[in-house]
Design a protein around this motif. Structure first.
Motif, short mmCIF file in Angstrom:
data_model
loop_
_atom_site.label_atom_id
_atom_site.label_comp_id
_atom_site.label_asym_id
_atom_site.label_seq_id
_atom_site.Cartn_x
_atom_site.Cartn_y
_atom_site.Cartn_z
N ARG A 17 7.57 0.70 -5.49
CA ARG A 17 8.46 1.06 -6.60
C ARG A 17 9.85 0.47 -6.40
O ARG A 17 10.47 -0.04 -7.34
CB ARG A 17 8.54 2.59 -6.73
CG ARG A 17 9.41 3.05 -7.90
CD ARG A 17 9.51 4.57 -7.94
NE ARG A 17 10.42 4.96 -9.01
CZ ARG A 17 10.07 5.11 -10.27
NH1 ARG A 17 8.82 4.90 -10.64
NH2 ARG A 17 10.96 5.46 -11.20
N GLY A 73 0.47 -0.54 -9.34
CA GLY A 73 0.25 0.88 -9.09
C GLY A 73 1.47 1.75 -9.31
O GLY A 73 1.47 2.92 -8.90
N VAL A 74 2.52 1.21 -9.93
CA VAL A 74 3.71 2.01 -10.21
C VAL A 74 4.04 1.89 -11.69
O VAL A 74 3.74 0.88 -12.33
CB VAL A 74 4.93 1.56 -9.38
CG1 VAL A 74 4.69 1.78 -7.91
CG2 VAL A 74 5.27 0.10 -9.65
N ARG A 115 0.82 -1.21 0.00
CA ARG A 115 0.00 0.00 0.00
C ARG A 115 0.86 1.26 0.00
O ARG A 115 0.34 2.36 -0.15
CB ARG A 115 -0.94 0.00 1.22
CG ARG A 115 -2.11 -0.97 1.08
CD ARG A 115 -3.17 -0.72 2.13
NE ARG A 115 -2.75 -1.14 3.46
CZ ARG A 115 -2.97 -2.34 3.98
NH1 ARG A 115 -3.60 -3.26 3.27
NH2 ARG A 115 -2.57 -2.64 5.21
N ARG A 154 3.32 3.30 -2.03
CA ARG A 154 3.75 3.38 -3.43
C ARG A 154 5.26 3.46 -3.57
O ARG A 154 5.84 2.86 -4.47
CB ARG A 154 3.10 4.58 -4.11
CG ARG A 154 3.37 4.63 -5.60
CD ARG A 154 2.71 5.82 -6.26
NE ARG A 154 3.02 5.88 -7.68
CZ ARG A 154 2.71 6.90 -8.46
NH1 ARG A 154 2.09 7.95 -7.95
NH2 ARG A 154 3.03 6.88 -9.74
#
Length: 209
Positions: free
Chosen positions: A86, A112-113, A80, A82
């Motif tokens: 990454r 999400g990256v 969760r 970010r």
């Protein structure tokens, strides 16, 4: 899990990772959950992130890599964040390339990256918001590399130990390790150039940086 009780200090990231790696060397395996600190540790996510990155490296080295989905299922709180995702995604991307694969950086959008602009050295493109972070990582290693080379110019073992140190950011250390192996003279010149760059906010040649 490694934790801290009242009256005891919190275990640091180097201490936790060294314990994990000792178990890997001794037993040929190590369970992250047995070494990760409790969730109330002030550096919980940072330590968990580093354990996952090291575990990834062991998996790829032994030909039994764990997919990132497996880590996400076990450590949802880490995924969760970010920034931490990454770092983990970049680590897997680097290891896959090192193993001879040709992964697409865009594959990591499912986490999400977006690493679409990541180069072979792991640095984002000029329009990537993480540019400042990567520049900072390179500059930190450049200073350490230059100091080490000046103090002990003929100490390959010491230099390798410096590259492997958990005190240096891994991305920058890997970059300088490869550059040094290719051409130590170029690596030294590059380190001098990076370390001597004027800092943001200072005046340089009549301009405010």
């Amino acid at each position: 899990m490694v934790g801290a009780t009242e009256g005891r200090r919190w275990p640091g990231i180097d201490e936790v990772v060294e314990a994990y790696e000792s178990a890997q060397a001794r037993d040929g395996r190590a369970e992250i959950g047995e070494f990760a600190p409790s969730a109330d540790h002030p550096d919980f996510l940072a330590i968990l992130c580093e354990l996952v990155r090291v575990d990834l490296e062991y998996g790829w080295r032994r030909g039994r890599p764990i997919p990132l989905e497996g880590y996400r299922a076990r450590f949802p709180e880490l995924f969760r964040d970010r920034g931490k995702v990454r770092e983990i995604a970049y680590e897997e991307l680097r290891l896959r390339r090192q193993a001879g694969e040709t992964p697409f950086p865009g594959d990591y959008r499912r986490f999400g990256v977006d690493l679409e602009a990541t180069s072979m050295t792991g640095g984002p493109s000029a329009d990537d918001p993480a540019d400042d972070r990567v520049d900072s990582l390179i500059a930190r290693v450049a200073s350490a590399y230059r100091e080490r080379r000046r103090e002990l110019p003929d100490d390959p073992a010491g230099l390798e130990a410096m590259f492997a140190s958990r005190k240096l950011p891994r991305e920058g250390a890997e970059f300088f390790r490869e550059l040094h192996r290719a051409d130590p003279v170029v690596a030294s010149r590059f380190a001098d150039a990076v370390a001597d760059l004027p800092a943001a906010g200072t005046n340089f040649l009549g301009f405010r940086l």
